[in-house]
Design a protein around this motif. Structure first.
Motif, PDB file in Angstrom:
ATOM      1  N   MET A 155      16.902   6.026 -48.900  1.00 49.22           N
ATOM      2  CA  MET A 155      17.352   5.085 -49.932  1.00 49.22           C
ATOM      3  C   MET A 155      16.660   3.744 -49.772  1.00 49.22           C
ATOM      4  O   MET A 155      16.498   3.248 -48.651  1.00 49.22           O
ATOM      5  CB  MET A 155      18.868   4.895 -49.864  1.00 49.22           C
ATOM      6  CG  MET A 155      19.392   3.862 -50.868  1.00 49.22           C
ATOM      7  SD  MET A 155      21.185   3.587 -50.762  1.00 49.22           S
ATOM      8  CE  MET A 155      21.781   5.121 -51.467  1.00 49.22           C
ATOM      9  N   PHE A 156      16.272   3.162 -50.891  1.00 47.16           N
ATOM     10  CA  PHE A 156      15.687   1.821 -50.926  1.00 47.16           C
ATOM     11  C   PHE A 156      16.529   0.952 -51.858  1.00 47.16           C
ATOM     12  O   PHE A 156      17.189   1.446 -52.767  1.00 47.16           O
ATOM     13  CB  PHE A 156      14.245   1.871 -51.436  1.00 47.16           C
ATOM     14  CG  PHE A 156      13.334   2.750 -50.619  1.00 47.16           C
ATOM     15  CD1 PHE A 156      12.688   2.258 -49.504  1.00 47.16           C
ATOM     16  CD2 PHE A 156      13.133   4.077 -50.972  1.00 47.16           C
ATOM     17  CE1 PHE A 156      11.852   3.073 -48.740  1.00 47.16           C
ATOM     18  CE2 PHE A 156      12.308   4.906 -50.225  1.00 47.16           C
ATOM     19  CZ  PHE A 156      11.664   4.397 -49.106  1.00 47.16           C
ATOM     20  N   HIS A 157      16.489  -0.361 -51.633  1.00 49.22           N
ATOM     21  CA  HIS A 157      17.243  -1.241 -52.515  1.00 49.22           C
ATOM     22  C   HIS A 157      16.524  -2.574 -52.644  1.00 49.22           C
ATOM     23  O   HIS A 157      15.744  -2.987 -51.772  1.00 49.22           O
ATOM     24  CB  HIS A 157      18.668  -1.455 -51.990  1.00 49.22           C
ATOM     25  CG  HIS A 157      18.756  -2.036 -50.615  1.00 49.22           C
ATOM     26  ND1 HIS A 157      18.757  -3.391 -50.375  1.00 49.22           N
ATOM     27  CD2 HIS A 157      18.826  -1.435 -49.401  1.00 49.22           C
ATOM     28  CE1 HIS A 157      18.841  -3.616 -49.081  1.00 49.22           C
ATOM     29  NE2 HIS A 157      18.877  -2.444 -48.454  1.00 49.22           N
ATOM     30  N   ALA A 158      16.786  -3.250 -53.754  1.00 51.33           N
ATOM     31  CA  ALA A 158      16.227  -4.573 -53.983  1.00 51.33           C
ATOM     32  C   ALA A 158      16.784  -5.542 -52.942  1.00 51.33           C
ATOM     33  O   ALA A 158      17.859  -5.311 -52.375  1.00 51.33           O
ATOM     34  CB  ALA A 158      16.570  -5.044 -55.398  1.00 51.33           C
ATOM     35  N   PRO A 159      16.088  -6.644 -52.675  1.00 51.48           N
ATOM     36  CA  PRO A 159      16.506  -7.550 -51.601  1.00 51.48           C
ATOM     37  C   PRO A 159      17.937  -8.055 -51.729  1.00 51.48           C
ATOM     38  O   PRO A 159      18.611  -8.257 -50.722  1.00 51.48           O
ATOM     39  CB  PRO A 159      15.505  -8.704 -51.718  1.00 51.48           C
ATOM     40  CG  PRO A 159      14.289  -8.097 -52.332  1.00 51.48           C
ATOM     41  CD  PRO A 159      14.800  -7.049 -53.272  1.00 51.48           C
TER      42      PRO A 159
END
Length: 323
Positions: free
Chosen positions: A302-306
């Motif tokens: 999973m990746f996410h915006a800052p």
């Protein structure tokens, strides 16, 4: 410039700053990834005694890492410039006795940390399956997801719009029409492409859609999704870049087989529909894969915006939770 003009310019600068920071972060992540690949390639070559492989493996990844580092530095400089511009604008507002714009006025992806569940509407999931070569079990995945949702506590708060033979036209049509909170792609892919189906009744190799094109489509609509899930081999790089457009994205590192993908998706949606956060849904699905001893259990990432926090992103909850 009057106060309104200054505030609007400050909002624009902050958006540009957030975008520059996201791009810098993405390039830094790519640099780290490529240097890791280069290190692995060196170790494999040394262990096998095939040092002649280095020019085509470790050297290639090192060059990719160096290029990513240069891009990261350029975006970091841009972000620093935008920060200075924003500070000057804030000083001008302060001189006029005006506060800066609130965080709610800043429209970067995932800004503000919490991504609330849709208040008065059901969570809309656009499921796009593509298996043009007939080698994927998309219908089985679709059935397992529906079963998981149906068995969950908040099953009435979710609607799935499924297209098991999805073409690129389905994406273009359903994004503005269905306005999904989640876009789920299940099919073949790589670091740079996703393969949709062609509108024909025989097996074929599929229609490649470039990662940048896919991103541009998501960014073009007034309401981009909150989450993009790419159940496709080697899609982690695409998912990471998507966080410049959407708050959250999930992709696969390396290859993932049908059984693993199906079990991950079923557990992920089952957990979401119990009112758990994105972090919990993702982690529990991976624990389930590990417990079942799937060899590729670590593939989903999973990746996410800052400014987006998956531990606070609850996409499914009962209606009275918003009253």
């Amino acid at each position: 410039m009057n106060n309104d003009d200054i505030r609007n310019e400050l909002i624009r600068i902050r958006r540009a700053q957030a975008e520059a920071e996201q791009r810098a972060q993405a390039y830094r992540s790519r640099e780290t990834e490529q240097r890791g690949y280069a290190s692995q390639a060196r170790k494999r070559a040394e262990a096998s005694g095939r040092m002649a492989d280095l020019p085509s493996a470790a050297t290639h990844h090192t060059r990719q890492a160096d290029a990513a580092a240069e891009n990261a530095e350029a975006w970091e400089r841009t972000a620093a410039e935008r920060r200075m511009e924003a500070a000057r604008m804030e000083e001008r507002l302060a001189a006029h006795g005006q506060p800066g714009p609130s965080r709610g006025e800043r429209r970067g992806p995932g800004e503000g940390g919490r991504v609330p569940a849709p208040a008065s509407e059901k969570l809309r999931v656009l499921w796009l399956g593509a298996g043009p070569e007939g080698d994927l079990r998309g219908p089985r995945e679709q059935d397992r997801i529906r079963e998981a949702v149906h068995a969950a506590t908040h099953r009435d708060r979710v609607v799935v719009d499924a297209h098991p033979a999805a073409t690129a036209a389905h994406l273009l049509t359903q994004l503005p029409r269905f306005r999904p909170h989640v876009v789920h792609f299940s099919g073949h892919g790589n670091e740079d492409e996703l393969f949709f189906e062609e509108n024909k009744d025989v097996r074929h190799y599929g229609v490649p859609v470039k990662a940048q094109t896919f991103t541009d489509v998501l960014a073009a609509v007034d309401e981009p999704p909150q989450l993009v899930l790419l159940l496709a081999c080697d899609s982690a790089a695409q998912a990471e870049k998507l966080t410049g457009t959407v708050p959250f994205a999930i992709g696969m590192t390396g290859e993932i087989d049908d059984e693993t993908a199906i079990n991950y998706a079923a557990r992920f949606y089952a957990t979401l529909c119990e009112g758990q956060s994105l972090r919990a849904a993702h982690n529990l699905a991976k624990v389930a894969l590990r417990h079942a001893e799937f060899p590729d259990h670590d593939a989903p990432v999973m990746f996410h915006a800052p400014h987006a926090d998956p531990a606070r992103a609850v996409l499914v909850s009962p209606p009275n939770a918003h009253e």
